[in-house]
Motif scaffolding. Structure first.
Motif, PDB file in Angstrom:
ATOM      1  N   UNK A 391     -77.201-113.424 -16.644  1.00 45.31           N
ATOM      2  CA  UNK A 391     -76.538-112.514 -17.571  1.00 45.31           C
ATOM      3  C   UNK A 391     -77.414-111.320 -17.955  1.00 45.31           C
ATOM      4  N   UNK A 392     -78.554-111.177 -17.287  1.00 47.13           N
ATOM      5  CA  UNK A 392     -79.515-110.160 -17.700  1.00 47.13           C
ATOM      6  C   UNK A 392     -80.004-109.341 -16.510  1.00 47.13           C
ATOM      7  N   UNK A 393     -79.837-108.046 -16.620  1.00 50.29           N
ATOM      8  CA  UNK A 393     -80.319-107.128 -15.595  1.00 50.29           C
ATOM      9  C   UNK A 393     -81.762-106.732 -15.904  1.00 50.29           C
ATOM     10  N   UNK A 394     -82.567-106.441 -14.884  1.00 43.33           N
ATOM     11  CA  UNK A 394     -83.966-106.071 -15.136  1.00 43.33           C
ATOM     12  C   UNK A 394     -84.092-104.828 -16.006  1.00 43.33           C
ATOM     13  N   UNK A 395     -85.119-104.815 -16.821  1.00 39.59           N
ATOM     14  CA  UNK A 395     -85.545-103.666 -17.607  1.00 39.59           C
ATOM     15  C   UNK A 395     -84.680-103.377 -18.835  1.00 39.59           C
ATOM     16  N   UNK A 396     -83.382-103.642 -18.778  1.00 39.58           N
ATOM     17  CA  UNK A 396     -82.495-103.192 -19.861  1.00 39.58           C
ATOM     18  C   UNK A 396     -81.942-104.314 -20.716  1.00 39.58           C
ATOM     19  N   UNK A 397     -81.988-105.553 -20.238  1.00 44.72           N
ATOM     20  CA  UNK A 397     -81.358-106.668 -20.946  1.00 44.72           C
ATOM     21  C   UNK A 397     -82.406-107.644 -21.476  1.00 44.72           C
ATOM     22  N   UNK A 398     -81.978-108.599 -22.311  1.00 43.91           N
ATOM     23  CA  UNK A 398     -82.916-109.580 -22.856  1.00 43.91           C
ATOM     24  C   UNK A 398     -83.652-110.357 -21.770  1.00 43.91           C
ATOM     25  N   UNK A 399     -84.840-110.829 -22.133  1.00 44.18           N
ATOM     26  CA  UNK A 399     -85.658-111.618 -21.221  1.00 44.18           C
ATOM     27  C   UNK A 399     -85.839-113.024 -21.775  1.00 44.18           C
TER      28      UNK A 399
END
Length: 434
Positions: A391-399
């Motif tokens: 559910x998370x894209x690199x760089x822009x979403x939660x980690x």
């Protein structure tokens, strides 16, 4: 200064990054040592791949050019070249105002940079590139340009109309990426949902997704930058059925009130927008939707803004970004509307939207506590391994931050239990590798 070394600086979006990666591959094939975003620029040649989309991005691009123009004056570098969206949009002005740059190239003629240096462009390598992201994921550009007519947007001015890449070409490039070790691709375009209409005379995004998801060892496929009007609903069943297509959709909505959607020339209504989101969620349960909203567009009233807040509160987007409107030269807005909303009002509205979204995002993250997710590890930091869910894209979403209780491999998948959250990030513990 190191001879035969080229330093490349990429500004702007991931689409620019793909161009830089292709350029790097051509240079390495010609015997150059190429460094991308190096902490210390040491090459005799510097290439700046610019962004020209909005005011802040243009300012960053110009400042970067001026910085290296100064380095050239001080003989710290020999040659300075500029390419990308800024020089595509303002070529004549830049040539006149910054003559110290050896040559400007646009967004589509950077191949000439190679031949201008006395080297050969190798067409056999056209689908190859040097990955600058962590080696397990890459961005995959499926088209160029945009044929929409949004009032505020300069992208069609810069890139021209939408041009889809053939399915076979995209599949071939993806297989090459997988052979390099890529496990995850982020599909990118100015407008994913227009894909195929120009060259196949019908939407082909669903077929493309099926073809890509058939590639063995491609673990995750993620969709970025869809457009709401004339949305290709047939992709939803493909997303639901194919395990390696992430339950994630980046869908830029911009606004919801009918007044604003008309002024923005978005070709969709408020009712259709609500129905679109509800149908996406119904057909792909658990999907995470990322959207972008704009405040302060000419004509936005307090009533329009209140409708937007109600929309955000009701739809509860998992991921949301926002920005304040600014006039861009030669756009429909700049030539037809007066930018009369004060900047402080724009900022106040943006702050309100983001404050509302922050609470929603926190609640969504808190609901993941105690649940298990498949996580890919992107990098290692001093105290944590850093990973992402589907559910998370690199760089822009939660980690996902995973404490170092063992050795994890970058680019590998692990089953992780979420036990806490902080801000937008999740904290997890390893259950097992996958």
């Amino acid at each position: 200064m190191k001879k035969n070394r080229i330093d490349i600086i990429t500004l702007g979006c991931s689409k620019n990054l793909v161009d830089s990666e292709k350029l790097i591959r051509q240079f390495t094939a010609n015997g150059y040592i190429v460094k991308h975003e190096a902490p210390q620029v040491e090459g005799e040649i510097v290439i700046i791949n610019t962004c020209g989309f909005i005011g802040d991005a243009k300012e960053e691009s110009v400042n970067t050019i001026l910085q290296f123009m100064d380095a050239k004056k001080k003989r710290k570098i020999n040659k300075l070249f500029v390419m990308g969206c800024l020089s595509e949009r303002y070529l004549n002005e830049l040539q006149q105002e910054i003559p110290e740059v050896d040559k400007f190239y646009g967004k589509f003629d950077w191949n000439n940079l190679i031949t201008d240096l006395g080297k050969s462009y190798n067409s056999n390598l056209a689908l190859e590139r040097e990955i600058t992201t962590p080696s397990h994921y890459a961005y995959l550009k499926i088209s160029e340009g945009c044929s929409r007519t949004c009032s505020y947007c300069a992208i069609p001015i810069i890139t021209g109309k939408h041009i889809s890449r053939p399915i076979e070409e995209i599949v071939t490039e993806t297989k090459k990426l997988v052979q390099q070790g890529v496990k995850e691709v982020q599909l990118i375009a100015q407008d994913l949902t227009f894909y195929g209409l120009d060259i196949y005379r019908k939407n082909k995004l669903a077929e493309l997704l099926k073809r890509l998801s058939d590639i063995k060892e491609l673990e995750w496929i993620r969709l970025h930058y869809a457009y709401p009007a004339l949305f290709p609903y047939e992709i939803l069943s493909v997303i639901k059925e194919r395990e390696n297509i992430c339950n994630y959709l980046d869908l830029a909505l911009q606004h919801v009130s009918d007044n604003m959607l008309t002024l923005m020339r978005r070709n969709i209504s408020k009712n259709d927008t609500y129905n679109l989101i509800k149908r996406i969620r119904a057909e792909v349960p658990g999907i995470h939707i990322r959207t972008t909203l704009m405040v302060g567009h000419p004509g936005e009233t307090e009533s329009d803004f209140n409708e937007l807040k109600e929309f955000v509160a009701e739809m509860r987007f998992e991921r949301l970004g926002g920005f304040a409107y600014s006039h861009e030269e030669n756009t429909y807005s700049a030539t037809h509307y007066q930018d009369t909303i004060p900047s402080e009002v724009k900022q106040k509205r943006l702050d309100e939207i983001m404050f509302l979204q922050e609470k929603i995002a926190q609640e969504i993250s808190d609901n993941k506590i105690g649940k298990n997710f498949r996580v890919i590890i992107d990098k290692e930091e001093s105290d944590y391994y850093i990973g992402r869910t589907q559910f998370d894209s690199p760089e822009i979403d939660p980690e996902v931050l995973i404490e170092k209780n063992g050795i994890l491999k970058i680019g590998e998948f692990y089953q992780v239990e979420i036990f806490d959250t902080q801000g937008f990030d999740l904290f997890g513990r390893i259950i097992k590798g996958i």
